[in-house]
Design a protein around this motif. Sequence first.
Motif, short mmCIF file in Angstrom:
data_model
loop_
_atom_site.label_atom_id
_atom_site.label_comp_id
_atom_site.label_asym_id
_atom_site.label_seq_id
_atom_site.Cartn_x
_atom_site.Cartn_y
_atom_site.Cartn_z
N VAL A 81 -75.47 29.08 2.33
CA VAL A 81 -75.75 30.48 2.67
C VAL A 81 -74.50 31.35 2.55
O VAL A 81 -74.58 32.52 2.18
N LYS A 82 -73.33 30.78 2.84
CA LYS A 82 -72.11 31.59 2.96
C LYS A 82 -71.24 31.62 1.71
O LYS A 82 -70.47 32.56 1.51
N VAL A 104 -80.76 37.44 -3.93
CA VAL A 104 -79.76 36.92 -3.00
C VAL A 104 -80.39 35.84 -2.12
O VAL A 104 -79.79 34.78 -1.87
N ASP A 105 -81.60 36.10 -1.64
CA ASP A 105 -82.28 35.12 -0.78
C ASP A 105 -82.56 33.82 -1.53
O ASP A 105 -82.44 32.74 -0.96
N GLU A 106 -82.94 33.93 -2.81
CA GLU A 106 -83.19 32.72 -3.61
C GLU A 106 -81.91 31.93 -3.78
O GLU A 106 -81.91 30.70 -3.72
N GLN A 107 -80.80 32.64 -4.03
CA GLN A 107 -79.53 31.94 -4.19
C GLN A 107 -79.10 31.26 -2.90
O GLN A 107 -78.53 30.16 -2.93
N LYS A 108 -79.39 31.89 -1.79
CA LYS A 108 -79.05 31.28 -0.50
C LYS A 108 -80.02 30.17 -0.12
O LYS A 108 -79.73 29.37 0.78
N GLY A 109 -81.17 30.16 -0.78
CA GLY A 109 -82.19 29.18 -0.43
C GLY A 109 -82.96 29.56 0.80
O GLY A 109 -83.38 28.70 1.59
N LEU A 110 -83.18 30.87 0.99
CA LEU A 110 -83.91 31.37 2.15
C LEU A 110 -85.09 32.22 1.70
O LEU A 110 -85.13 32.71 0.57
N PHE A 111 -86.06 32.38 2.58
CA PHE A 111 -87.14 33.33 2.35
C PHE A 111 -86.77 34.65 3.02
O PHE A 111 -86.19 34.67 4.10
#
Length: 485
Positions: free
Chosen positions: A25-26, A214-221
């Motif tokens: 995420v970071k 950005v959310d896809e790159q972080k692996g978040l919804f």
Amino acid sequence: MSPNQIGFALLILGLFLLLGKVIRVKVGWVQRLFLPSSIIGGFLILLLGPQVLGQLVPALSEAGVFTEEMRTVWVALPGLLISVVFATMFLGQDLPSPKRAANLVGPQLSLGVALGSSQYVVGLLLAALILVPVFSASPMTGALIEIGFEGGHGTAAGMRGVMEELGFTEGADLAVGLATVGIVGGVVIGIALINWGVRTGRTELLKGDVKASVDEQKGLFSKDEYYPAAQMTSRPASVEPLSLHMALVAVAILIGWGILEALRWIEAQTYSSVMLNDSTPLEIFAYVPLFPLALIGGVILQAIAAALKVDHLIDHQMMLRIQGWALDFLIVAAIGTLSLMAIGANIGAFTLLALAGIGVNVALFLWLAPRIIGRYWFERGIGDFGQSMGVTATGLILMRITDPDAKSPAFEAFGYKQLIFEPFFGGGMVTALAVPIIYLTGIWPLFFAMLLVFLVALGAGIFYYAPKAKVEREQARQDASAVTT
């Protein structure tokens, strides 16, 4: 070892999986590589273990910042969890109509089998001509490309016991290392191929620059996205749905264990008395691990549930969640206990295998896929490329990028192919039998068998599916011309 020590080792494994997610995420460059949190967590354990930190700080040379008991648990864990991964593959899956499945699965299966078998052909040829005579490697290194790339971390770690029993002690570490190269290379090269495909007009759906959110790159919804994790198929007052599905997984593994034990008993009562030499009996199933039979156990259990009309109680999404949990913990443990010394001692063979595996996968995707798959060849073929580099999840990631709204039949065709492909390659029976067969008979029998499989898959694609693909593309062009006029 006490139960408390085992439990604490699992808790620490979970902690490092969470740390891997935080880093995903970071850290920007980690996001751009789409590195799974499990791989990041595994590398953290590896860095803090005896092979990196332990070499720098003599006081920590035994187990790094961990304990020897923790590492003992982590070494054993992948061999147990891989059966969970394979048992869940087909539980809750609906079988397609024969006609539609036949139309979609043919070219997809031809490409998948060509990719899987070619990894044996290239690996075994390398072993015979270079790795064994030049690097004094074991002949069993010829099977490592398919085990590491197509099979992935789970299969590589799951084969550890078999390899060690056959005296190929460095084999599992090399396979896990190849699996890491494969999954990272699969995403990086796959995204590069997608960008190339968009620029050159080879993709039918994507027409602009490939950019993940950005959310896809972080692996978040994001907050406005909703993705159901699973469906409740039983009332918690009776039995928790997760508990029910875990119980079904246990039954599937037990069915696989029963089949394997029966095969071993038949083998012991029949041909195992034949001696290949003074000290080696003709035994194959004695060396076969449990996990490919767990897959068959899952198929049998699903068929029984369908026959009894209770298959609606098995939710495939729930099975995917169980599979994902097992695979994440498996990968953290496998990478965290990877032997860098084994890879370093065999760096020449390791590098050749990695480069050869990447080369044959890219070549077959670019040459074979557009010839044998009609419309959406790129969207459909990139999934098989991803799987051949770094297991099914990598293929799904690349298909999701090329077809974010599932407008093509890519996901459907890929799923149908898995029903036939998975029991044999990528951790199936061929993968499980390859190392024992090489040990018993040498390189050439398996080489010629896989060469035959490769040529059949190639021939079916070029001579049967290629003409159909040409007709399909021509019909699509005519339909598009009719719409524009």
